[in-house]
Write a protein that holds these residues in place. Structure first.
Motif, PDB file in Angstrom:
ATOM      1  N   VAL A 141       0.807  11.163  -3.402  1.00  0.00           N
ATOM      2  CA  VAL A 141       1.754  10.126  -3.827  1.00  0.00           C
ATOM      3  C   VAL A 141       1.787   8.990  -2.809  1.00  0.00           C
ATOM      4  O   VAL A 141       1.699   7.808  -3.172  1.00  0.00           O
ATOM      5  CB  VAL A 141       3.160  10.724  -4.019  1.00  0.00           C
ATOM      6  CG1 VAL A 141       4.190   9.613  -4.232  1.00  0.00           C
ATOM      7  CG2 VAL A 141       3.170  11.685  -5.215  1.00  0.00           C
ATOM      8  N   LEU A 142       1.896   9.341  -1.521  1.00  0.00           N
ATOM      9  CA  LEU A 142       1.951   8.307  -0.494  1.00  0.00           C
ATOM     10  C   LEU A 142       0.650   7.505  -0.439  1.00  0.00           C
ATOM     11  O   LEU A 142       0.671   6.296  -0.207  1.00  0.00           O
ATOM     12  CB  LEU A 142       2.249   8.931   0.867  1.00  0.00           C
ATOM     13  CG  LEU A 142       3.701   9.365   1.086  1.00  0.00           C
ATOM     14  CD1 LEU A 142       3.845  10.094   2.414  1.00  0.00           C
ATOM     15  CD2 LEU A 142       4.637   8.169   1.046  1.00  0.00           C
ATOM     16  N   SER A 143      -0.486   8.176  -0.658  1.00  0.00           N
ATOM     17  CA  SER A 143      -1.768   7.453  -0.669  1.00  0.00           C
ATOM     18  C   SER A 143      -1.774   6.379  -1.741  1.00  0.00           C
ATOM     19  O   SER A 143      -2.143   5.218  -1.490  1.00  0.00           O
ATOM     20  CB  SER A 143      -2.921   8.435  -0.923  1.00  0.00           C
ATOM     21  OG  SER A 143      -3.058   9.348   0.125  1.00  0.00           O
ATOM     22  N   ALA A 144      -1.365   6.762  -2.957  1.00  0.00           N
ATOM     23  CA  ALA A 144      -1.372   5.808  -4.058  1.00  0.00           C
ATOM     24  C   ALA A 144      -0.349   4.694  -3.840  1.00  0.00           C
ATOM     25  O   ALA A 144      -0.639   3.503  -4.046  1.00  0.00           O
ATOM     26  CB  ALA A 144      -1.089   6.537  -5.368  1.00  0.00           C
ATOM     27  N   VAL A 145       0.862   5.067  -3.408  1.00  0.00           N
ATOM     28  CA  VAL A 145       1.927   4.076  -3.207  1.00  0.00           C
ATOM     29  C   VAL A 145       1.546   3.085  -2.112  1.00  0.00           C
ATOM     30  O   VAL A 145       1.691   1.863  -2.276  1.00  0.00           O
ATOM     31  CB  VAL A 145       3.258   4.771  -2.871  1.00  0.00           C
ATOM     32  CG1 VAL A 145       4.294   3.762  -2.401  1.00  0.00           C
ATOM     33  CG2 VAL A 145       3.783   5.533  -4.083  1.00  0.00           C
ATOM     34  N   LEU A 146       1.062   3.599  -0.976  1.00  0.00           N
ATOM     35  CA  LEU A 146       0.694   2.712   0.128  1.00  0.00           C
ATOM     36  C   LEU A 146      -0.471   1.802  -0.255  1.00  0.00           C
ATOM     37  O   LEU A 146      -0.496   0.614   0.102  1.00  0.00           O
ATOM     38  CB  LEU A 146       0.331   3.543   1.366  1.00  0.00           C
ATOM     39  CG  LEU A 146       1.503   4.244   2.063  1.00  0.00           C
ATOM     40  CD1 LEU A 146       0.978   5.185   3.148  1.00  0.00           C
ATOM     41  CD2 LEU A 146       2.468   3.234   2.668  1.00  0.00           C
ATOM     42  N   TYR A 148      -1.306   0.701  -3.275  1.00  0.00           N
ATOM     43  CA  TYR A 148      -0.847  -0.347  -4.185  1.00  0.00           C
ATOM     44  C   TYR A 148       0.095  -1.333  -3.496  1.00  0.00           C
ATOM     45  O   TYR A 148       0.042  -2.539  -3.737  1.00  0.00           O
ATOM     46  CB  TYR A 148      -0.126   0.289  -5.384  1.00  0.00           C
ATOM     47  CG  TYR A 148      -1.056   0.765  -6.468  1.00  0.00           C
ATOM     48  CD1 TYR A 148      -1.730  -0.138  -7.292  1.00  0.00           C
ATOM     49  CD2 TYR A 148      -1.265   2.128  -6.689  1.00  0.00           C
ATOM     50  CE1 TYR A 148      -2.585   0.300  -8.295  1.00  0.00           C
ATOM     51  CE2 TYR A 148      -2.117   2.575  -7.684  1.00  0.00           C
ATOM     52  CZ  TYR A 148      -2.776   1.652  -8.484  1.00  0.00           C
ATOM     53  OH  TYR A 148      -3.627   2.090  -9.469  1.00  0.00           O
ATOM     54  N   ALA A 149       0.977  -0.827  -2.625  1.00  0.00           N
ATOM     55  CA  ALA A 149       2.023  -1.670  -2.053  1.00  0.00           C
ATOM     56  C   ALA A 149       1.501  -2.607  -0.974  1.00  0.00           C
ATOM     57  O   ALA A 149       1.902  -3.782  -0.914  1.00  0.00           O
ATOM     58  CB  ALA A 149       3.144  -0.796  -1.494  1.00  0.00           C
ATOM     59  N   HIS A 274      -8.162   2.613  -7.082  1.00  0.00           N
ATOM     60  CA  HIS A 274      -6.716   2.767  -7.191  1.00  0.00           C
ATOM     61  C   HIS A 274      -6.349   3.704  -8.345  1.00  0.00           C
ATOM     62  O   HIS A 274      -5.418   4.510  -8.223  1.00  0.00           O
ATOM     63  CB  HIS A 274      -6.045   1.403  -7.369  1.00  0.00           C
ATOM     64  CG  HIS A 274      -6.033   0.591  -6.110  1.00  0.00           C
ATOM     65  ND1 HIS A 274      -5.593  -0.709  -6.060  1.00  0.00           N
ATOM     66  CD2 HIS A 274      -6.403   0.902  -4.850  1.00  0.00           C
ATOM     67  CE1 HIS A 274      -5.687  -1.181  -4.823  1.00  0.00           C
ATOM     68  NE2 HIS A 274      -6.185  -0.207  -4.073  1.00  0.00           N
ATOM     69  N   ALA A 278      -4.336   7.289  -8.104  1.00  0.00           N
ATOM     70  CA  ALA A 278      -3.159   7.581  -8.925  1.00  0.00           C
ATOM     71  C   ALA A 278      -3.373   8.858  -9.735  1.00  0.00           C
ATOM     72  O   ALA A 278      -2.470   9.695  -9.853  1.00  0.00           O
ATOM     73  CB  ALA A 278      -2.856   6.402  -9.842  1.00  0.00           C
TER      74      ALA A 278
END
Length: 441
Positions: A141-146, A148-149, A274, A278
């Motif tokens: 989750v953190l990999s995807a969020v970071l 993208y963000a 990406h 996800a």
């Protein structure tokens, strides 16, 4: 926290690798298939050494003291990987981190098993597996969020730095748990063991009964042969071989090929970086849900039955994945079918195989050398893990997607091993298991 750190550190590499493969001038480390495997496997080789060393240390100095030391290595290793300027430094710091991961993997299940009563042991040790997969889900989750963000190519450094948090919490947490009553009794500290049991058990009668059992076992242990001689006894050697064999079973399912390389597998079907990151969150979600089901099942179904059922489905899932990747064209349909095969695999892997493995590692071995033999068996499991992690990207390059058929063949051999070699331990205390193994093997 030890299991959470274990899960995060092994899972975060899946999100970090796509960015680390970028050239150095673009924020990466310029990895190729060999250095990808080397960086991934260096943690696992360290884990093999850490689990072996921690087995000796936990028998000598105690489970709690060993975990406190490992927590410091978790923090140092995580911060070292986050600032690594080159592949060489990254490999070295991943190795240090691996010592902590491996030491925790061998010590935590034993510690939990020894402070839990017989009726709760299965469910409580299985919660260790729940925290491992929760750590992996957190990593995905953190990999995807970071990614993208922040939209930065060096985001992998932030991903790796976060691993220091559960290590720090583990260090703090060791000041709030008691010593293992089994370890205290093995050291002749019966009164201390009884005091711990009075804190941990529901009633004074339960604590008294278990303390008496530990006392009797400790007195009998005085007449046991020395550790060196015990390690040469046939039934102990057979138990160790079974433990090593179970390490082969869990790793050559191919589970960590998916945990480490799912984004790369999905990118081979045409999915973007990406989107692949996800989609990998699905691995973590399914693993957590499956482990919850496994905790429910493990108190109701025998260890052998769960392992054999899980391996049967894993074989089918590997064959299906290989067929999807070999026979279908690279398009969205292939991507989703490949992901579906991976998720079915993980559902049964994390429900039926992984929790049972860690539970058996806490149950199989005699009290006098439990830490040592668990360390040896788990260290071999980590070496098998390293072999899979290092060889998988190279095998994909040489053999392509037929690699998954090879995993299926190995899983057939594992199924036969479990069927013919593994004894059942459900419903017995640790002392009863030891007597049973000595008699039967």
């Amino acid at each position: 926290m030890g299991a959470l750190a274990f899960g995060y550190d092994t899972g975060i590499i899946a999100g970090a690798l796509p960015f680390m493969t970028l050239p150095a001038e673009q924020g990466g480390l310029g990895l190729n298939p060999v250095t990808e495997g080397l960086i991934t496997a260096s943690l696992i080789v360290g884990a093999a050494i850490g689990s072996l060393a921690s087995g000796y240390l936990s028998d000598r100095f105690g489970r709690r003291t060993t975990l406190r030391t490992l927590a410091v290595l978790f923090v140092l290793g995580a911060l070292g990987t986050a600032v690594a300027p080159s592949v060489t430094v990254m490999v070295a710091m991943r190795f240090v981190l691996g010592i902590a991961v491996g030491g925790g993997s061998a010590t935590v299940p034993v510690f939990i098993a020894e402070i839990a009563g017989p009726k709760r042991r299965g469910r409580l040790v299985s919660r260790n597996e729940l925290m491992i997969v929760s750590g992996q889900l957190m990593a995905y989750v953190l990999s995807a969020v970071l990614a993208y963000a922040l939209q930065r190519n060096d985001i992998w450094r932030y991903m790796l730095a976060i691993a220091a948090v559960p290590g720090a919490l583990l260090f703090i947490g060791t000041f709030f748990v008691p010593s293992s009553p089994h370890w205290l009794a093995a050291k002749g500290r019966i009164k201390d063991a009884k005091a711990v049991l009075e804190r941990l058990r529901d009633t004074p009668e339960q604590a008294e009964k278990e303390a008496n059992e530990l006392h009797e076992h400790a007195k009998a242990a005085k007449h046991h042969p020395p550790v060196g001689e015990l390690l040469h006894q046939g039934w102990v050697v057979k138990l160790l071989l079974i433990g090593v064999g179970l390490g082969f079973v869990i790793q050559f399912t191919g589970v960590n090929a998916f945990m480490y390389y799912t984004p790369i597998i999905l990118k081979s079907t045409g999915m973007g970086t990406h989107a692949a990151l996800a989609a990998t969150i699905g691995n973590g979600v399914v693993s957590v849900l499956a482990t919850l089901l496994g905790i429910w099942a493990i108190g109701r179904v025998g260890r052998r039955t769960l392992l054999m059922g899980g391996l049967s489905v894993v074989i089918v899932a590997q064959l299906a994945l290989g067929s999807v990747l070999l026979l279908l064209p690279n398009d969205l349909t292939q991507s989703y079918l490949a992901l579906a095969c991976i998720l079915v695999f993980l559902l049964f892997m994390q429900m039926c195989i992984s929790p049972v493995y860690w539970l058996l590692m806490s149950e199989l071995f005699p009290n006098q050398v439990r830490g040592l033999l668990t360390g040896v068996a788990v260290s071999m499991q980590w070496l098998f893990n390293a072999l899979v992690a290092f060889a998988f990207p190279i095998a994909l390059q040489w053999f392509g997607n037929a690699t998954f058929y090879g995993f299926a063949a190995l899983n057939v051999a594992s199924l036969l091993f479990v069927c013919f070699c593994l004894p059942e331990t459900r419903g017995k205390s640790l002392e009863q298991i030891e007597k049973y193994m000595k008699k039967e093997l």
